[in-house]
Design an enzyme around this catalytic site. Structure first.
Site, PDB file in Angstrom:
ATOM      1  N   ASP A  35       0.939  -1.039   0.224  1.00 35.67           N
ATOM      2  CA  ASP A  35       0.006   0.024   0.041  1.00 35.67           C
ATOM      3  C   ASP A  35       0.745   1.263   0.035  1.00 35.67           C
ATOM      4  O   ASP A  35       1.843   1.210   0.656  1.00 35.67           O
ATOM      5  CB  ASP A  35      -0.906   0.032   1.226  1.00 35.67           C
ATOM      6  CG  ASP A  35      -2.076   0.593   1.171  1.00 35.67           C
ATOM      7  OD1 ASP A  35      -2.599   1.169  -0.084  1.00 35.67           O
ATOM      8  OD2 ASP A  35      -2.770   1.014   2.170  1.00 35.67           O
ATOM      9  N   HIS A  36       0.530   2.265  -0.645  1.00 39.77           N
ATOM     10  CA  HIS A  36       1.327   3.309  -0.928  1.00 39.77           C
ATOM     11  C   HIS A  36       2.657   3.437  -0.687  1.00 39.77           C
ATOM     12  O   HIS A  36       3.449   3.845   0.192  1.00 39.77           O
ATOM     13  CB  HIS A  36       0.700   4.487   0.421  1.00 39.77           C
ATOM     14  CG  HIS A  36      -0.698   4.600   0.072  1.00 39.77           C
ATOM     15  ND1 HIS A  36      -1.393   5.464  -0.664  1.00 39.77           N
ATOM     16  CD2 HIS A  36      -1.834   4.246   1.065  1.00 39.77           C
ATOM     17  CE1 HIS A  36      -2.570   5.626  -0.690  1.00 39.77           C
ATOM     18  NE2 HIS A  36      -2.858   4.794   0.485  1.00 39.77           N
ATOM     19  N   ASP A  57       2.099   5.160  -5.520  1.00 40.36           N
ATOM     20  CA  ASP A  57       1.291   6.420  -4.949  1.00 40.36           C
ATOM     21  C   ASP A  57       2.043   7.728  -5.461  1.00 40.36           C
ATOM     22  O   ASP A  57       3.099   7.970  -4.559  1.00 40.36           O
ATOM     23  CB  ASP A  57       0.812   6.342  -3.603  1.00 40.36           C
ATOM     24  CG  ASP A  57       0.278   7.589  -3.565  1.00 40.36           C
ATOM     25  OD1 ASP A  57      -0.156   8.514  -4.178  1.00 40.36           O
ATOM     26  OD2 ASP A  57      -0.274   7.635  -2.036  1.00 40.36           O
ATOM     27  N   HIS A 136      -8.330   9.631   3.911  1.00 40.56           N
ATOM     28  CA  HIS A 136      -7.604   8.825   4.703  1.00 40.56           C
ATOM     29  C   HIS A 136      -7.969   8.984   6.292  1.00 40.56           C
ATOM     30  O   HIS A 136      -8.104  10.377   6.481  1.00 40.56           O
ATOM     31  CB  HIS A 136      -5.986   8.769   4.693  1.00 40.56           C
ATOM     32  CG  HIS A 136      -5.862   7.843   3.626  1.00 40.56           C
ATOM     33  ND1 HIS A 136      -4.763   8.416   2.381  1.00 40.56           N
ATOM     34  CD2 HIS A 136      -5.841   6.665   3.281  1.00 40.56           C
ATOM     35  CE1 HIS A 136      -4.448   7.375   1.653  1.00 40.56           C
ATOM     36  NE2 HIS A 136      -5.116   6.425   2.125  1.00 40.56           N
ATOM     37  N   HIS A 170      -9.609   4.538  -1.490  1.00 43.03           N
ATOM     38  CA  HIS A 170      -8.936   4.592  -0.342  1.00 43.03           C
ATOM     39  C   HIS A 170      -9.657   5.372   0.697  1.00 43.03           C
ATOM     40  O   HIS A 170     -10.499   6.220   0.328  1.00 43.03           O
ATOM     41  CB  HIS A 170      -7.567   5.292  -0.501  1.00 43.03           C
ATOM     42  CG  HIS A 170      -6.651   4.448  -1.336  1.00 43.03           C
ATOM     43  ND1 HIS A 170      -5.524   3.860  -0.764  1.00 43.03           N
ATOM     44  CD2 HIS A 170      -6.519   3.789  -2.658  1.00 43.03           C
ATOM     45  CE1 HIS A 170      -4.769   3.141  -1.358  1.00 43.03           C
ATOM     46  NE2 HIS A 170      -5.392   3.154  -2.723  1.00 43.03           N
ATOM     47  N   GLY A 171      -9.352   5.209   1.817  1.00 44.91           N
ATOM     48  CA  GLY A 171      -9.901   6.077   3.002  1.00 44.91           C
ATOM     49  C   GLY A 171     -11.590   6.021   3.151  1.00 44.91           C
ATOM     50  O   GLY A 171     -12.151   7.008   3.143  1.00 44.91           O
ATOM     51  N   GLY A 172     -12.094   4.571   3.063  1.00 44.48           N
ATOM     52  CA  GLY A 172     -13.408   4.387   2.827  1.00 44.48           C
ATOM     53  C   GLY A 172     -14.125   4.454   4.225  1.00 44.48           C
ATOM     54  O   GLY A 172     -15.361   4.584   4.549  1.00 44.48           O
ATOM     55  N   ASN A 194      -9.228   0.803   6.628  1.00 41.46           N
ATOM     56  CA  ASN A 194      -8.124   0.509   7.733  1.00 41.46           C
ATOM     57  C   ASN A 194      -8.552   1.104   8.893  1.00 41.46           C
ATOM     58  O   ASN A 194      -8.477   0.461   9.974  1.00 41.46           O
ATOM     59  CB  ASN A 194      -6.847   0.907   7.074  1.00 41.46           C
ATOM     60  CG  ASN A 194      -5.578   0.421   8.067  1.00 41.46           C
ATOM     61  OD1 ASN A 194      -5.762  -0.422   8.768  1.00 41.46           O
ATOM     62  ND2 ASN A 194      -4.608   1.140   7.967  1.00 41.46           N
ATOM     63  N   THR A 195      -9.006   2.532   9.020  1.00 42.31           N
ATOM     64  CA  THR A 195      -9.131   3.272  10.044  1.00 42.31           C
ATOM     65  C   THR A 195     -10.356   2.357  10.960  1.00 42.31           C
ATOM     66  O   THR A 195     -10.273   2.537  12.298  1.00 42.31           O
ATOM     67  CB  THR A 195      -9.369   4.639   9.837  1.00 42.31           C
ATOM     68  OG1 THR A 195      -8.509   5.123   9.160  1.00 42.31           O
ATOM     69  CG2 THR A 195      -9.419   5.381  11.362  1.00 42.31           C
TER      70      THR A 195
HETATM   71 ZN   LIG Z   1      -5.063   4.476   1.320  1.00 44.30          ZN
END
Ligand SMILES: [Zn+2]
Length: 243
Positions: A35-36, A57, A136, A170-172, A194-195
């Site tokens: 990732d990234h 990225d 994010h 990303h950042g969903g 992820n968060t």
């Molecule tokens: Zn991301």
């Protein structure tokens, strides 16, 4: 999106174009996604290490430079592994899977369909990560459930129409269920949460500690965190798969 080498494991159901994960003892393939990854040297490390996909990225660069270096990255990384998936990014979706105090104004960094088309056609990426209202991390008010992220569904549909490739959100984390349903219907193929999983991990751990105030045995406390993460993952998988 500033940190290099943030690698994660993606569990995916077999489906067309993605049915080639390594063998595992699970009833579905397991994919490794770097990732990234912000530099070609890190991308080369990931490709040589056997990762199935790389999020290359370079979205912090000016657009033309992003296009030029992403193209170079695709060419170099596919020479190492012709089957590897390369994801390119444009737009600004902030940094870090963390809890943020204040909302960021990311409206100027939204991805246009025309730039998405140019990046895809000029570079040969397999997957695109655009900025479409996603961000994010989560705001405190999203953790408490007072607010939700809102996605630009029309923009997702336009980007899908002109690029016709896989699209990652990303950042969903912290996005409302209805927006996620509509975003998937409009063309999103991969969702990062992820968060939300980190928040679930912490709340599960806190619950375990609170319910066993004198316990010092880790394996009696840690299952609370695992179960909490599992519940959120299952809930989201059901939503994403219309179950
Ligand atoms: Zn991301």
């Amino acid at each position: 999106m500033k940190r290099d080498g943030q690698w994660l494991i993606v569990y995916d159901r077999p489906r067309a174009g993605f049915a080639r994960g390594p063998q595992s003892d699970r009833p579905f393939p397991i994919f490794l996604n770097a990732d990234h990854t912000h530099s070609l040297s890190k991308g080369i490390d990931a490709a040589k290490a056997g990762f199935d996909s790389i999020v290359f990225d370079l979205s912090a660069l000016p657009f033309d430079e992003n296009v030029r270096q992403t193209k170079e990255g695709v060419e170099t990384l596919k020479k190492i592994n012709p089957n590897i998936f390369i994801e390119g990014e444009i737009g600004d979706i902030g940094t870090g899977s963390e809890i943020h105090e204040k909302a960021l104004d990311l409206s100027k960094g939204l991805t246009s369909a025309s730039e998405a088309k140019r990046l895809v056609e000029a570079t040969g990426i397999d997957i695109l990560a655009p900025a479409v209202g996603n961000m994010h991390g989560m705001l405190k008010s999203m953790v408490s459930g007072e607010t939700r992220k809102h996605l630009d569904i029309d923009r997702i549909a336009q980007i899908k129409r002109v690029t016709r490739i896989q699209i990652t959100l990303h950042g969903g984390s912290g996005t409302g269920d209805e927006d996620l349903r509509k975003a998937i219907a409009a063309g999103i193929n991969i969702v990062h949460i992820n968060t939300e999983l980190r928040v679930a991990w912490r709340s599960g751990l806190e619950e375990g500690l609170a319910s066993h105030p004198t316990e010092v045995v880790p394996y009696k406390i840690l299952p609370f965190a695992v179960q909490s993460v599992g519940q959120v993952a299952l809930c989201r998988l059901k939503l994403f798969n219309k179950r």
